[in-house]
Design an enzyme around this catalytic site. Structure first.
Site, PDB file in Angstrom:
ATOM      1  N   ASP A 297     -32.928 -46.393  20.763  1.00 58.36           N
ATOM      2  CA  ASP A 297     -31.406 -46.430  20.587  1.00 58.36           C
ATOM      3  C   ASP A 297     -30.927 -45.800  22.081  1.00 58.36           C
ATOM      4  O   ASP A 297     -29.579 -45.843  21.945  1.00 58.36           O
ATOM      5  CB  ASP A 297     -30.976 -45.637  19.217  1.00 58.36           C
ATOM      6  CG  ASP A 297     -31.594 -46.260  18.120  1.00 58.36           C
ATOM      7  OD1 ASP A 297     -32.133 -47.447  18.489  1.00 58.36           O
ATOM      8  OD2 ASP A 297     -31.354 -45.845  17.020  1.00 58.36           O
ATOM      9  N   MET A 340     -30.927 -53.099  17.561  1.00 52.24           N
ATOM     10  CA  MET A 340     -31.023 -51.839  16.969  1.00 52.24           C
ATOM     11  C   MET A 340     -30.004 -50.820  17.620  1.00 52.24           C
ATOM     12  O   MET A 340     -29.348 -51.045  18.477  1.00 52.24           O
ATOM     13  CB  MET A 340     -32.541 -51.077  17.316  1.00 52.24           C
ATOM     14  CG  MET A 340     -33.336 -51.734  16.323  1.00 52.24           C
ATOM     15  SD  MET A 340     -35.092 -51.065  16.530  1.00 52.24           S
ATOM     16  CE  MET A 340     -35.646 -51.647  15.007  1.00 52.24           C
ATOM     17  N   ARG A 456     -38.728 -54.173  19.380  1.00 52.24           N
ATOM     18  CA  ARG A 456     -39.275 -52.794  19.576  1.00 52.24           C
ATOM     19  C   ARG A 456     -40.662 -52.795  19.924  1.00 52.24           C
ATOM     20  O   ARG A 456     -41.185 -51.842  20.512  1.00 52.24           O
ATOM     21  CB  ARG A 456     -38.978 -52.143  18.271  1.00 52.24           C
ATOM     22  CG  ARG A 456     -38.789 -50.562  18.258  1.00 52.24           C
ATOM     23  CD  ARG A 456     -38.076 -50.106  17.067  1.00 52.24           C
ATOM     24  NE  ARG A 456     -39.088 -50.053  16.017  1.00 52.24           N
ATOM     25  CZ  ARG A 456     -38.955 -49.374  15.029  1.00 52.24           C
ATOM     26  NH1 ARG A 456     -38.121 -48.616  14.769  1.00 52.24           N
ATOM     27  NH2 ARG A 456     -39.977 -49.521  13.919  1.00 52.24           N
TER      28      ARG A 456
HETATM   29  O1  LIG Z   1     -37.962 -49.450  10.295  1.00 52.10           O
HETATM   30  P1  LIG Z   1     -38.052 -47.875  11.088  1.00 52.10           P
HETATM   31  O2  LIG Z   1     -39.448 -47.789  11.605  1.00 52.10           O
HETATM   32  O3  LIG Z   1     -37.733 -46.866  10.194  1.00 52.10           O
HETATM   33  O4  LIG Z   1     -37.083 -47.805  12.090  1.00 52.10           O
HETATM   34  C1  LIG Z   1     -35.948 -48.253  12.125  1.00 52.10           C
HETATM   35  C2  LIG Z   1     -35.047 -47.446  13.042  1.00 52.10           C
HETATM   36  O5  LIG Z   1     -35.862 -46.941  14.139  1.00 52.10           O
HETATM   37  C3  LIG Z   1     -34.938 -46.933  15.180  1.00 52.10           C
HETATM   38  O6  LIG Z   1     -35.603 -47.873  16.426  1.00 52.10           O
HETATM   39  C4  LIG Z   1     -34.669 -45.528  15.890  1.00 52.10           C
HETATM   40  O7  LIG Z   1     -35.907 -44.818  15.701  1.00 52.10           O
HETATM   41  P2  LIG Z   1     -36.203 -43.269  16.090  1.00 52.10           P
HETATM   42  O8  LIG Z   1     -35.381 -42.404  15.142  1.00 52.10           O
HETATM   43  O9  LIG Z   1     -37.483 -43.197  15.879  1.00 52.10           O
HETATM   44  O10 LIG Z   1     -35.748 -43.318  17.468  1.00 52.10           O
HETATM   45  C5  LIG Z   1     -33.315 -47.323  14.890  1.00 52.10           C
HETATM   46  O11 LIG Z   1     -32.961 -48.476  15.753  1.00 52.10           O
HETATM   47  C6  LIG Z   1     -34.017 -48.155  13.417  1.00 52.10           C
HETATM   48  O12 LIG Z   1     -32.769 -47.803  12.511  1.00 52.10           O
END
Ligand SMILES: O=P(O)(O)OC[C@H]1O[C@](O)(COP(=O)(O)O)[C@@H](O)[C@@H]1O
Ligand SMILES: Nc1ncnc2c1ncn2[C@@H]1O[C@H](COP(=O)(O)OP(=O)(O)O)[C@@H](O)[C@H]1O
Ligand SMILES: [Mg+2]
EC number: 2.7.1.11
Length: 556
Positions: A297, A340, A456
Site C-alpha cells: 500500500d 489495493m 500482490r
Molecule cells: O487478504 P489479506 O492477506 O488480509 O490482505 C489484504 C490487505 O493486505 C494489504 O495488501 C496490506 O497488507 P499489509 O498490512 O500486510 O501491508 C491491503 O492492501 C489489503 O487490504
C-alpha cells in the site's frame, strides 16, 4: 557550531552544521543521558526548533526544558572527552538527529572489530569504504533560506567497526503480514549480503511469520538455497497475521542463540519488532533487531516508497488496460478496477496517473458522493455522452463508510487486528447499475475487475529488485555495526536508519491538498468532490435528512 551526539548513548543532541572540515576531527559530543526520563526514538530538538512540525509537541517541549537544564559534557563516541573544535559552538540552527539505538547503549563493554569489508574485493575500489558516523540524511530537503535545519536520520551503510565476529553471528529472517512483490528478493539479499560481505554462514529462516518462532521448525538459509527465490512471488518463508507473543519470541531467540533478527513486514510487524527490541534490551542480550518495511500500500511513514509498490503500479496497468479494451468495445461501457490500498490510495493514484485511460480515481483520502450536482453519477453520464465509455479506478479502502452502512455490516478484524474491508467494487458496480437502469433508463455495460491478489502475488520488477537489494544490504550493515531497533529505508533517495517508532506512529496517506493529487485531477478531469460536505450540509438544511451520515447512505 556544535555537534552533540553519541552512538553509545540513547539520547542524542545535535546543534550543528556538519561540514567536511569537521568530520576529520569527528566533533562528536555527547550529553550524559542517564537522567533523561523518557526516550521516544532518541530525539532531542535544538532549542529553537519549532515543534509545530511534530506530533509529539509535548515531548519536544519537555526535551527542550530538560536539555536547557543540563550541563553539557563534551565526549566523543567512545566516551573519551574530546576537545571542542575551535569553530564549534552551540548554534541554534534547529538541527535534530533522530538516532537509532545501539547495542552499546545497554551493553557498554561490547567489543568491536574491524569491518571485514575492509578486505573485500568488491569494496576495494570504493573511494570511501565506510559511511562516516557523521553522515546523516535530511528528512526535508525543500527548505527556506532561514528555516531550521530540521530532522535527520543516520545514513545507512557499512561502518568501520562491527560489533559481531562473523563466525559468531547466528542470524534469522522472518516475514509477516500480507504479501508484496519483492519479499523474496529481500530474503535472498540478506542471506547473500551476510554471507558474501561478512562471511556469515549461520542463517535461519523462521517459517510462517512471528508465530513461527515458537511453533515451527526453522530452515537453514544459504546463498544456494535462496539463489532463485527472487524470481518467485510470495514469500519463501511463508507468512501469517496475528501470533505475536513477545516473550515467547524472545525466549526462542535466546534458546536458539540467535543474535541478529531481520524482520520483514508492514506497520504491524514493525510494532512487533519494536517490542522484541525492547525485550531484548531488558534482558541485556546481544541481539540486533533490524526491520525492513514492507507494504504494497506504500503507507509506511518517513520512507520515500515501499518495495513492491512500483511493481504493483506496473501490474495494475494490465488490469486497467483490460478494462479499457473491454469498455471501448461496447456501447456505454463502464469499467471498474479495484486496486489495493486499505487506508491510502497510492496504488490507485499512481496507476491512474501512469495509465491515461482512467477517467476517475477514487481513494479513501478523498470522500466522494454519487448523486446530485458534482457527483459520480453525473460525471459518468457526461463521460459516456462524450466518449461512449469510461474507466473508474477504485482503491479498496475508498467509500468504506457507504458499504458498511448499506450492508449493515459489523466491524470484523483479521488476526492482527486490522479491520476487514468490504468489497467497495461490488457495491459501486451495483449502485451504478441500479442508477442507470432504474433512474436514467439507460443501458450501460459494466465490467468489474478485481486484480488485487494477482498484483500482490507477482515477483518484483527490475527497479524493485535493485531497491530490495539496497534495503537488505543496509539492514545487514546496520546490524553488523551494532545498531538495533531500527528500520531501513530511503529518505529523499538516500538510505537511512530510522527509529522504528517513527515509521509506526503514523501512516502515510495521499495528501489531497498536495500537488500530486491536483495533477491527477488535472489529468482525469474528474470531479474533486470538494463540495461534498457543503452538499451534505445543504441537504440536511433542506430537511431531507437529519443525520449527515445516514444521508450519505440513504441518498445513494
Ligand atoms: O487478504 P489479506 O492477506 O488480509 O490482505 C489484504 C490487505 O493486505 C494489504 O495488501 C496490506 O497488507 P499489509 O498490512 O500486510 O501491508 C491491503 O492492501 C489489503 O487490504
Ligand atoms: N501492535 C502490535 N504489536 C505487536 N505485534 C503486532 C502489532 N500489530 C501487528 N503485530 C504483528 O505483526 C504481524 C503482522 O501484522 P499485520 O498487521 O498483519 O501486517 P503488516 O505488518 O503488514 O501491517 C502479525 O504477526 C501481528 O501479530
Ligand atoms: Mg499493515
Amino acid at each position: 557550531m556544535s555537534f552533540i551526539h553519541c552512538e553509545t548513548f540513547t539520547f542524542t543532541v545535535m546543534d550543528v552544521s556538519i561540514s567536511s572540515s569537521l568530520s576529520a576531527t569527528r566533533p562528536s559530543l555527547s550529553l550524559s543521558s542517564s537522567s533523561f526520563p523518557f526516550k521516544p526514538h532518541n530525539l532531542i530538538p535544538s532549542p529553537n526548533f519549532p515543534d509545530s512540525n511534530f506530533k509529539s509537541r509535548n515531548f519536544l517541549r519537555k526535551a527542550l526544558i530538560w536539555r536547557q537544564n543540563q550541563p553539557v559534557r563534551a565526549q566523543n563516541c567512545n566516551n573519551s572527552p574530546i576537545q571542542e573544535n575551535s569553530d564549534s559552538s552551540f548554534s541554534d540552527d534547529g538541527f535534530v538527529l533522530e538516532d537509532v539505538p545501539h547495542l552499546t547503549h545497554f551493553l557498554p563493554d561490547l567489543p568491536s572489530y574491524p569491518n571485514p569489508l575492509q578486505k573485500s574485493q568488491a569494496y576495494a575500489i570504493v573511494k570511501q569504504h565506510f559511511v562516516s558516523p557523521e553522515a546523516v540524511v535530511a528528512q526535508k530537503i525543500v527548505v527556506k533560506k532561514d528555516s531550521p535545519r530540521g530532522v535527520h536520520f543516520r545514513r545507512a551503510g557499512p561502518r568501520e567497526k562491527v560489533y559481531f565476529k562473523s563466525d559468531e553471528v547466528r542470524a534469522c529472517i522472518v516475514t509477516c503480514g500480507g504479501l508484496c512483490p519483492g519479499i523474496n528478493t529481500v530474503i535472498r539479499e540478506i542471506v547473500c549480503g551476510l554471507n558474501y560481505m561478512y562471511g556469515v554462514d549461520d542463517i535461519l529462516g523462521i517459517e510462517g511469520g512471528y508465530r513461527g518462532f515458537y511453533s515451527k521448525n526453522t530452515m537453514t538459509l544459504t546463498p544456494k538455497v535462496v539463489n532463485d527465490i527472487h524470481k518467485r512471488g510470495g514469500t519463501f518463508l511463508r507468512t501469517s497475521r496475528g501470533g505475536h507473543d513477545t516473550n515467547k519470541i524472545v525466549d526462542n531467540i535466546q534458546d536458539r542463540g540467535i543474535n541478529q533478527v531481520y524482520i520483514i513486514g508492514g506497520d504491524g510487524t514493525q510494532k512487533g519488532a519494536a517490542l522484541i527490541h525492547k525485550e531484548v534490551e531488558k534482558r541485556g542480550l546481544q541481539v540486533a533487531v533490524a526491520g525492513i518495511p514492507k507494504t504494497i500500500d506504500n503507507d509506511i511513514a518517513v520512507i520515500d516508497k515501499s518495495f513492491g509498490f512500483d511493481t504493483a503500479v506496473e501490474e495494475a496497468q494490465r488490469a486497467i488496460n483490460a478494462a479499457h479494451v473491454e469498455v471501448e468495445s461496447v456501447e456505454n461501457g463502464v469499467g471498474i478496477v479495484k486496486l489495493m490500498g486499505r487506508y491510502s490510495g497510492f496504488i490507485a493514484m499512481y496507476a491512474t496517473l501512469a495509465s491515461r485511460d482512467v477517467d476517475c480515481c477514487l481513494i479513501p483520502e478523498s470522500p466522494f458522493y454519487l448523486e446530485g450536482h458534482g457527483g459520480l453519477f453525473e460525471f459518468i453520464e457526461e463521460r459516456l455522452k462524450e466518449n461512449g465509455h469510461m474507466v473508474i479506478v477504485l482503491a479498496e479502502g475508498a467509500g468504506q463508510e457507504y458499504v458498511t452502512q448499506s450492508m449493515h455490516a459489523v466491524d470484523e478484524k483479521d488476526a492482527s487486528g486490522n479491520r476487514l474491508l468490504l468489497d467497495v467494487g461490488l457495491w459501486l458496480t451495483q449502485k451504478i447499475k441500479d442508477h442507470f437502469t432504474e433512474v436514467q433508463k439507460m443501458t450501460i455495460n459494466l465490467k468489474y475487475i478485481d486484480p488485487t491478489y494477482m498484483i500482490r502475488a507477482i515477483p518484483s520488477n527490475a527497479s524493485d529488485n535493485v531497491y530490495c537489494t539496497l534495503l537488505a544490504q543496509s539492514a545487514v550493515h546496520g546490524a553488523m555495526a551494532g545498531y538495533t531497533g531500527f528500520t531501513v529505508g530511503p529518505v529523499n533517495s538516500r538510505h537511512a536508519y530510522i527509529p522504528i517508532a517513527r515509521v509506526t506512529e503514523t501512516q502515510n496517506i495521499v495528501k489531497v491538498t498536495d500537488r500530486m493529487w491536483a495533477r491527477l485531477l488535472a489529468s482525469t478531469n474528474q470531479p474533486s468532490f470538494v463540495g461534498y460536505n457543503e452538499v451534505m450540509q445543504e441537504r440536511v438544511d433542506k430537511g431531507t435528512t437529519n443525520v449527515i451520515n445516514n444521508m450519505k447512505i440513504t441518498s445513494i
